[in-house]
Structures are given as structure tokens and as C-alpha cells.
Design an enzyme around this catalytic site. Structure first.
Site, short mmCIF file in Angstrom:
data_model
loop_
_atom_site.label_atom_id
_atom_site.label_comp_id
_atom_site.label_asym_id
_atom_site.label_seq_id
_atom_site.Cartn_x
_atom_site.Cartn_y
_atom_site.Cartn_z
N HIS A 306 -5.35 4.71 5.16
CA HIS A 306 -6.25 3.84 4.41
C HIS A 306 -5.92 3.97 2.94
CE1 HIS A 306 -9.94 1.98 2.98
NE2 HIS A 306 -10.04 1.47 4.18
N ASP A 363 -10.77 1.20 12.60
CA ASP A 363 -10.18 0.28 13.57
C ASP A 363 -9.59 1.00 14.77
OD1 ASP A 363 -10.74 -2.01 12.10
OD2 ASP A 363 -9.13 -1.50 10.73
N1 CMC Z 1 1.76 5.00 10.20
C1 CMC Z 1 2.83 5.64 9.71
N2 CMC Z 1 3.05 5.84 8.40
C2 CMC Z 1 2.14 5.34 7.54
C3 CMC Z 1 1.00 4.67 7.98
C4 CMC Z 1 0.82 4.50 9.36
N3 CMC Z 1 -0.26 3.86 9.83
N4 CMC Z 1 0.26 4.29 6.91
C5 CMC Z 1 0.93 4.71 5.83
N5 CMC Z 1 2.06 5.35 6.21
C6 CMC Z 1 3.02 6.00 5.31
C7 CMC Z 1 3.89 4.95 4.61
O1 CMC Z 1 5.08 4.70 5.33
C8 CMC Z 1 4.16 5.61 3.28
O2 CMC Z 1 5.17 6.56 3.46
P1 CMC Z 1 6.21 6.87 2.25
O3 CMC Z 1 5.36 7.37 1.11
O4 CMC Z 1 7.10 7.90 2.84
O5 CMC Z 1 6.88 5.57 1.95
C9 CMC Z 1 2.86 6.37 2.98
O6 CMC Z 1 2.27 6.63 4.27
C10 CMC Z 1 1.87 5.60 2.13
O7 CMC Z 1 1.71 4.30 2.70
P2 CMC Z 1 1.35 3.00 1.87
O8 CMC Z 1 1.66 1.81 2.70
O9 CMC Z 1 1.96 3.10 0.51
O10 CMC Z 1 -0.21 3.17 1.71
P3 CMC Z 1 -1.21 2.03 1.35
O11 CMC Z 1 -2.40 2.70 0.75
O12 CMC Z 1 -0.58 0.95 0.59
O13 CMC Z 1 -1.57 1.40 2.79
C11 CMC Z 1 -2.62 0.84 4.83
C12 CMC Z 1 -2.76 1.55 3.47
C13 CMC Z 1 -3.99 0.82 5.50
C14 CMC Z 1 -2.19 -0.62 4.60
C15 CMC Z 1 -1.58 1.60 5.67
O14 CMC Z 1 -1.98 2.93 5.87
C16 CMC Z 1 -1.32 0.90 7.02
O15 CMC Z 1 -0.52 -0.03 7.08
N6 CMC Z 1 -2.05 1.34 8.12
C17 CMC Z 1 -1.94 0.67 9.39
C18 CMC Z 1 -2.80 -0.57 9.38
C19 CMC Z 1 -4.28 -0.25 9.46
O16 CMC Z 1 -4.73 0.55 10.26
N7 CMC Z 1 -5.05 -0.94 8.59
C20 CMC Z 1 -6.51 -0.83 8.60
C21 CMC Z 1 -7.05 -0.36 7.31
S1 CMC Z 1 -8.79 0.07 7.47
C22 CMC Z 1 -9.60 -1.41 7.67
C23 CMC Z 1 -9.74 -2.21 6.43
O17 CMC Z 1 -10.14 -1.68 5.38
O18 CMC Z 1 -9.46 -3.41 6.49
#
Ligand code: CMC
Length: 429
Positions: A306, A363
Site C-alpha cells: 500500500h 483487498d
Molecule cells: N508484490 C510484489 N512486490 C511489490 C508489491 C506487490 N504487491 N507491491 C510493491 N512491491 C515492490 C515493488 O516492486 C517495489 O520494489 P522495488 O523498490 O524493488 O522496485 C517496492 O515494493 C515499492 O513498490 P511501489 O510500486 O513503488 O509502491 P507504491 O507505493 O507506488 O505502490 C501499490 C503501492 C498498492 C500500487 C503496490 O503495492 C501494488 O501494486 N500492490 C498490488 C495491488 C494492490 O493490492 N492494490 C490495492 C491497494 S489498497 C486499496 C486501495 O487503496 O485502493
């Protein structure tokens, strides 16, 4: 609010920037005068360090795993209250007295029917349309049906539009579902509570009596409370940005629904359940965890991670408990739950997930519960939109009344070509 100052020098020009402090949470540096005094913008794609507004609605402490609506912990609201009470709290800032609650429930209930011509509007969609596509269109179309409540300068019209949307979202969501399965629409029944009424509109058919299962209704009501608001997330910011131009509230909420649809936001519960189905059995879990960790593989564990929570999402904890309660009470043995438990266990012990502070989000568990309640995956994000409508409306109303409100207009760092002269087509190449 206490104000102190910080200063910054850009290209030799120094500017004093006020630091503002909220009631709790990080302070903000007010950079409103930065461009005027230095000619520089700030750069923050994804708004990772940027507060876009003042708000008194929802507070999140992502490090501690805290979520408060108007100061009340989400755990207390979910365990002790109901969804319309949360909606009242969102809109008016305080929990209602018994008389206020009865009046609010009555007013919402009296707005649950949609204009009968909406039925014909639905006939224009293909039966296999995604219900979120239908929701974007139908909620936007409400402004064509209820233009007597689109004058945003009129406080009374703003309130009527708000009540209409909270009341009609379940009706439209149920219609979208019924349309997709080829069943007749079921009209709202006003002696039922908000969530029981929604379940009836989804699952009743005209040829037999329908009894709402109270365990189902309570679980879904809790899901609605957990999803009611979440501070300045992508869809809420979309609603605020759309509303900042003076667009009518129905159009703004339609914009929020469109944004929520994406798999990184509201679409994640659908994606999480599909992922659990793809994993299939607990012994496949390790393979998928390895895929999620592989830098060369785009696969991510849906329902993990998140932007704000770098601790266990408090909503996920409540949701996990609700999921177990529902499955136990309904005596459902769900293989997907076994996969989910195993996945959570492995991921929480894995160095990659620990180091990146990736915990299950709401989720991860909500999909399993919604499936047990009888909803197809395509409806999951619709249910999220239904609940989040209260938060969107409260945030929109707060924005409209904020004296500092201006049309949202971010700037950019231009990286395209510098000015150059047009060359006639015959002289090119
Ligand atoms: N599985 C594997 N690796 C992950 C995941 C995951 N679900 N989420 C983040 N990472 C890794 C990502 O690859 C990155 O690694 P590195 O630093 O080595 O490049 C690191 O963690 C940080 O990720 P980010 O994408 O920069 O983080 P963010 O804050 O931009 O993204 C997120 C947050 C929710 C979009 C992301 O964690 C994700 O895509 N999760 C899966 C989708 C999901 O469950 N979304 C629901 C969010 S909660 C409901 C809502 O609020 O709508």
C-alpha cells in the site's frame, strides 16, 4: 494550527516557506509562494510528498496502521456502528443522536428509487458489459435526470444531491448486476435497512419471497464501513480535481468511479481473488511468491502493499476476522481461503516483503468474503464504489466550502523539444 517557517534557496533566490501543523500527523511546508518568488516548481510525481488540501475527514498513520474517520478508530466504527451512521459522520462531522440517525436513515431511504427512465437507459448496454462501465455511465447520467440538484452554490441542492447519490448507488449497483445476469430489476424496499435492501435488490427474484440473511447483511455493512473513505487517494483526488472546476457532483463521482476501476486501486480486490484462483492450491504458493520477488517478472502479489500503510492495514485485520466469521457461520469450506492463509504466512515471513514493508491490504480478504456472499468478481469494485461514494461526497463538499479552494492545476517539468521551426512536408526526411 501553529505556523513556523522554513526557508529554501533556489538559483540564489531565498524564500521563507511557512510550515503548517495539523492536529496529528506530519507537518506540511506551504510552497504556494515558491513559484512567484523563485520561478521554480516542486516536482513530485505520484504526490508521494505532497498534501493537496486541508481536510478534517479521515486520518491515516501508515507506519502505525491507524485509520480514523473524523477521529473515531475504524475498528470501533466497524464493530459498533452501521454504515449509514458512518455516512452521517462523514457528511456532518459528528456521530448522530438517535433522532438525527432516524431522520437521516429516513431521508436516505426515501431517495432509493431511480427515475424510471433509467431502466431504458440500461437497455442500451450489452449484457456482458463490465458493471463498472455501467456505473461510470449511470452515475454520470444522474445529472441528466436530477438537474434540480446540480447547482453547487446552493447548500440545499448540494445536500439533496449527496443524499441522492448515497441512496441510489445500491439501486444502480444492483441493477447493473441484475442486467448482467438477465434478471428483472428488483425495486428497493423501504422497510429494510440500507445493506439488507441492497442484498435483496441483488439476490431476490419476483417469483419468490426473499429473506435477507442477517450474517450476510452485517458482514457486507462492515465491508461498506471499511471502504467508506481513505483520505486523499487516487479516486478521491480525482473527485476533488473534477469538482474544483465547478462540475456538478454526479459528474465528479462518476470521475471517481472511473479512477477507482484501475487494478492498482479499487480493482485490486477483483485482481486478488483472480490471483488466488490462479494459484489454486496451497502448495503452489511458494512458486508465486518467488515470481513476485523476481525483478524480471512483472507479477505482483495482488492485495499486498500500500502506498500509505507500511504496517498491517487495520482494515485488513478486521476483514480477515469477518471473512473467517462468514465462512464459519455459513459453513463454507473455501480452498481459496486456505491459499490466502498460506500466502499471507509465507509472505509475512519472507525477507523481501519484510524489508519492503509489504503487508496484506484490505483487498486481500474482502474478495473471499464477497465471493462467499454470492457476488461475482466483476461486482467487487462496484461494491467498493458504492461504499466510497460517502467519502467522495464528504470530500467534495469539504472542498466546495473551503475558502482556499481553487481550480486544481498542477504544473510540469517539460522534457520535450525546445522551440523549433515548422518544415513543409515536402522538405522533410
Ligand atoms: N508484490 C510484489 N512486490 C511489490 C508489491 C506487490 N504487491 N507491491 C510493491 N512491491 C515492490 C515493488 O516492486 C517495489 O520494489 P522495488 O523498490 O524493488 O522496485 C517496492 O515494493 C515499492 O513498490 P511501489 O510500486 O513503488 O509502491 P507504491 O507505493 O507506488 O505502490 C501499490 C503501492 C498498492 C500500487 C503496490 O503495492 C501494488 O501494486 N500492490 C498490488 C495491488 C494492490 O493490492 N492494490 C490495492 C491497494 S489498497 C486499496 C486501495 O487503496 O485502493
Amino acid at each position: 494550527m501553529s505556523v513556523s517557517a522554513s526557508s529554501i534557496t533556489v538559483d540564489g533566490k531565498n524564500v521563507e516557506l511557512p510550515v503548517k501543523t495539523g492536529t496529528i500527523g506530519p507537518s506540511v511546508v506551504d510552497i504556494g509562494k515558491l513559484y512567484g518568488q523563485t520561478g521554480a516548481f516542486t516536482f513530485d510525481p505520484g504526490f508521494t510528498s505532497t498534501a493537496s488540501c486541508e481536510s478534517a475527514i479521515t486520518y491515516i498513520d501508515g507506519d502505525e496502521g491507524v485509520l480514523l474517520y473524523r477521529g473515531y478508530p475504524i475498528e470501533q466504527l466497524a464493530e459498533q456502528g452501521d454504515f449509514l451512521e458512518t455516512a452521517y459522520l462523514m457528511l456532518f462531522g459528528e456521530l448522530p443522536t438517535p433522532a438525527q440517525k432516524a431522520d437521516f436513515d429516513y431521508r436516505v431511504t426515501r431517495h432509493t428509487m431511480v427515475h424510471d427512465q433509467m431502466n431504458r437507459f440500461f437497455q442500451g448496454f450489452r449484457r456482458d458489459a463490465h458493471p463498472m462501465a455501467i456505473m461510470v455511465a449511470c452515475v454520470g447520467a444522474l445529472s441528466a435526470f436530477y438537474h434540480d440538484s446540480t447547482d453547487i452554490s446552493d447548500e440545499n441542492q448540494r445536500m439533496i444531491a449527496s443524499l441522492r447519490m448515497i441512496a441510489k448507488m445500491p439501486t444502480l449497483a444492483a441493477m447493473a448486476y441484475k442486467y448482467s445476469i438477465g434478471q428483472p430489476f428488483v425495486y428497493p424496499k423501504n422497510d429494510l435497512d440500507y445493506t439488507s435492501n441492497f442484498l435483496r435488490m441483488c439476490f431476490a427474484v419476483p417469483c419468490e419471497e426473499f429473506q435477507v440473511n442477517p450474517t450476510y447483511a452485517r458482514a457486507l455493512d462492515k465491508i461498506f464501513i471499511l471502504h467508506a473513505d481513505h483520505e486523499q487517494n487516487a479516486s478521491t483526488s480525482t473527485v476533488r480535481l473534477a469538482g474544483s472546476s465547478g462540475a456538478n457532483p454526479f459528474a465528479c463521482i462518476a470521475a471517481g468511479i472511473a479512477c477507482l476501476w484501475g487494478p492498482a486501486h479499487g480493482g485490486a480486490n477483483e485482481a486478488a481473488l483472480k490471483m488466488l484462483m490462479e494459484i489454486g492450491t496451497p502448495d503452489n504458493v511458494a512458486k508465486y511468491v518467488a515470481k513476485a520477488k523476481d525483478k524480471n517478472d512483472p507479477f505482483r502479489l495482488m492485495g499486498f502493499g500500500h502506498r500509505v500503510y507500511k504496517n498491517y492495514d487495520p482494515r485488513a485485520r478486521i476483514m480477515q476476522k469477518t471473512t473467517h466469521e462468514v465462512l464459519k457461520e455459513l459453513n463454507i469450506k473455501d480452498d481459496l481461503l486456505e491459499v490466502a492463509i498460506q500466502l499471507e504466512k509465507i509472505a509475512l515471513e519472507d525477507e523481501y516483503f519484510i524489508e519492503k514493508k509489504l503487508y496484506p491490504n484490505i483487498d486481500f480478504y474482502s474478495g473471499i468474503t464477497l465471493k462467499a456472499l454470492g457476488f461475482p468478481t466483476s461486482m467487487f469494485t462496484v461494491l467498493f464504489a458504492l461504499a466510497r461514494t460517502t467519502g467522495w461526497i464528504a470530500q467534495w463538499a469539504e472542498m466546495i466550502q473551503d475558502p482556499a479552494q481553487k481550480i486544481g492545476r498542477p504544473r510540469q517539468l517539460y522534457v520535450g523539444p525546445a522551440q523549433r521551426d515548422y518544415v513543409n512536408i515536402g522538405q522533410r526526411g
